[in-house]
Design an enzyme around this catalytic site. Structure first.
Site, PDB file in Angstrom:
ATOM      1  CB  CYS A  93     -19.515 -11.964  -6.978  1.00 29.88           C
ATOM      2  SG  CYS A  93     -18.215 -11.101  -6.072  1.00 29.88           S
ATOM      3  CB  CYS A 143     -16.228   2.518   5.994  1.00 28.62           C
ATOM      4  SG  CYS A 143     -17.795   1.731   5.568  1.00 28.62           S
ATOM      5  CG  ASP A 180      -2.122   0.885   1.071  1.00 28.08           C
ATOM      6  OD1 ASP A 180      -2.396   1.317  -0.060  1.00 28.08           O
ATOM      7  OD2 ASP A 180      -2.795   1.157   2.084  1.00 28.08           O
ATOM      8  CB  CYS A 187     -18.310 -10.023   1.785  1.00 29.25           C
ATOM      9  SG  CYS A 187     -17.768 -11.244   0.567  1.00 29.25           S
ATOM     10  CB  CYS A 242     -23.725 -12.327  -3.865  1.00 32.97           C
ATOM     11  SG  CYS A 242     -23.450 -11.402  -2.351  1.00 32.97           S
ATOM     12  CB  CYS A 289     -20.445  -5.593  -1.038  1.00 33.78           C
ATOM     13  SG  CYS A 289     -20.424  -6.063  -2.769  1.00 33.78           S
TER      14      CYS A 289
END
Ligand code: B12
Ligand code: SF4
Ligand code: SF4
Length: 303
Positions: A179, A231, A125, A238, A182, A185
């Site tokens: 996924c 957040c 990161d 999920c 779904c 999220c």
């Protein structure tokens, strides 16, 4: 295929350092134009460094001349919000600053690969590398509709680290999305920031409570709720993050929340000024936002 000694050494060393998976991708895999479009559409908000990083993100050769592979590693962080007092803190930020913790481990892996003649650049990161793209390319999981790397049976609660290397290590095959139908999220996101598998930072509470340099717009602040820093709503929703047998990996104690932070009320945190704030948050990623931003988050939240 014959086992590759450099890759084997990398995997042993990575496991010994606490990384939970290693994947290798071709550094020149086609990244498409998603990042360029994201920036052109203004979805990076005021993170101007994203525009500056764009050429290097799209061409890893600019980051490390002669680069052949991008190695991606996962490192688990806490799966639960440990705050006992009101005001949630994103799981990734509960303990010590991961940039520092992982930089030391990546330096060890760099040394291992140097032994095999590799030249490396390492990030977590912290550099111009599309870490989620390469993680998916390296078969560690898929990019979910929340934009995050989801690992089968393990979910998304992990840091990604990247090592660019000149070594031609054997690569892994990408994984298809699981996924399915779904959309939990997207439905759980308080601000509607998720669309087409991408999070618009201009609407994202993680952006506004951590990265933003300007005050939160009232229509976003109204949705902040119990969040003090970051957040996790699109991860909590999920199903791949639901407790299960694959998710028992031990969490590095450095990444667990200290009792003083777990128990500090928003009132106490809001009263911290300058040196007291720096002392209280010494070694924590939260220190970077400064006391004024934390006070703003406290003012906007609903605790
Ligand atoms: C900028 C940034 C943010 C910004 C912008 C978010 C965003 N929209 O990406 C803000 C501050 C809002 C943010 C928030 C968060 N972030 Co952040 N963030 C980053 C950072 C530095 C760059 C991401 C970026 O460039 N985004 C723009 C998009 C367009 O690019 P991208 O993410 O690389 O996505 C690529 C792939 O998705 C690919 N792709 C997707 N689908 C498809 C399909 C096809 C066919 C193809 C070819 C490609 C493709 O295309 C994109 C371009 O290459 C990365 C670290 C890094 N260097 O990668 C961490 C990173 C993504 N963040 C991370 C985390 C943990 C978070 C938060 C959960 C923190 C929190 N709890 O508050 C939230 C989650 C928000 C969300 N749902 O995305 C982790 C994610 C770990 C994981 N399991 O995926 C990362 C990887 C940091 C790390 N090294 O661990 N983040
Ligand atoms: S981090 Fe929160 S605000 Fe941002 S996309 Fe996920 S749920 Fe939405
Ligand atoms: S909540 Fe559903 S749609 Fe979103 S990332 Fe997880 S599995 Fe995919």
């Amino acid at each position: 295929m014959l086992p590759c000694p450099a890759r084997q050494a990398l995997e042993y060393a990575a496991a010994a350092l606490g990384f939970t998976a290693v994947g290798v991708a071709d550094a020149h895999a086609d990244q498409g134009d998603r990042l360029a479009r994201f920036i052109a559409e203004g979805k990076h908000a005021d993170m101007d460094w994203m525009l500056r990083h764009l050429p290097a993100r799209q061409n890893p050769e600019l980051v490390l001349p002669g680069v052949k592979r991008v190695i991606i590693l996962t490192y688990e962080y806490a799966r639960h919000d440990a705050r006992q007092a009101a005001g949630s803190i994103a799981r990734y930020a509960q303990g010590e600053d991961y940039h520092k913790l992982l930089a030391g481990k990546l330096a060890d892996l760099d040394e291992t690969l140097q032994f095999y003649g590799g030249v490396q650049r390492c990030f977590s990161d912290s550099g111009p590398v599309s870490e989620r793209f390469f993680a998916a390319q390296a078969g560690l999981g898929w990019i979910g509709r929340n934009g995050l790397l989801i690992r089968p049976g393990k979910g998304s609660y992990c840091f990604l680290s990247s090592i660019l290397t000149t070594l031609e290590l054997p690569t892994n095959a990408p994984m298809r999305s699981h996924c399915g139908n779904c959309h939990r999220c997207e439905q759980a996101c308080p601000t509607g920031a998720l669309q087409n598998g991408c999070c618009d930072a201009r609407k994202c509470l993680s952006y506004w409570t951590i990265e933003a340099k300007s005050p939160t717009p009232p229509e976003i602040a109204q949705k902040q709720g119990n969040r003090l820093y970051g957040c996790d709503a699109c991860q909590e929703a999920c199903p791949w993050n639901a407790p299960g047998p694959g998710q028992q990996a031990a969490i590095d104690p450095h990444l667990l929340m200290p009792a003083a932070l777990s128990q500090a009320s928003t009132r106490t945190l809001g009263q911290l000024r300058d040196t007291d704030f720096d002392t209280f948050f010494a070694g924590s990623p939260i220190r970077r936002i400064g006391s004024a931003h934390l006070r703003l988050n406290i003012k906007n939240g609903n605790f």
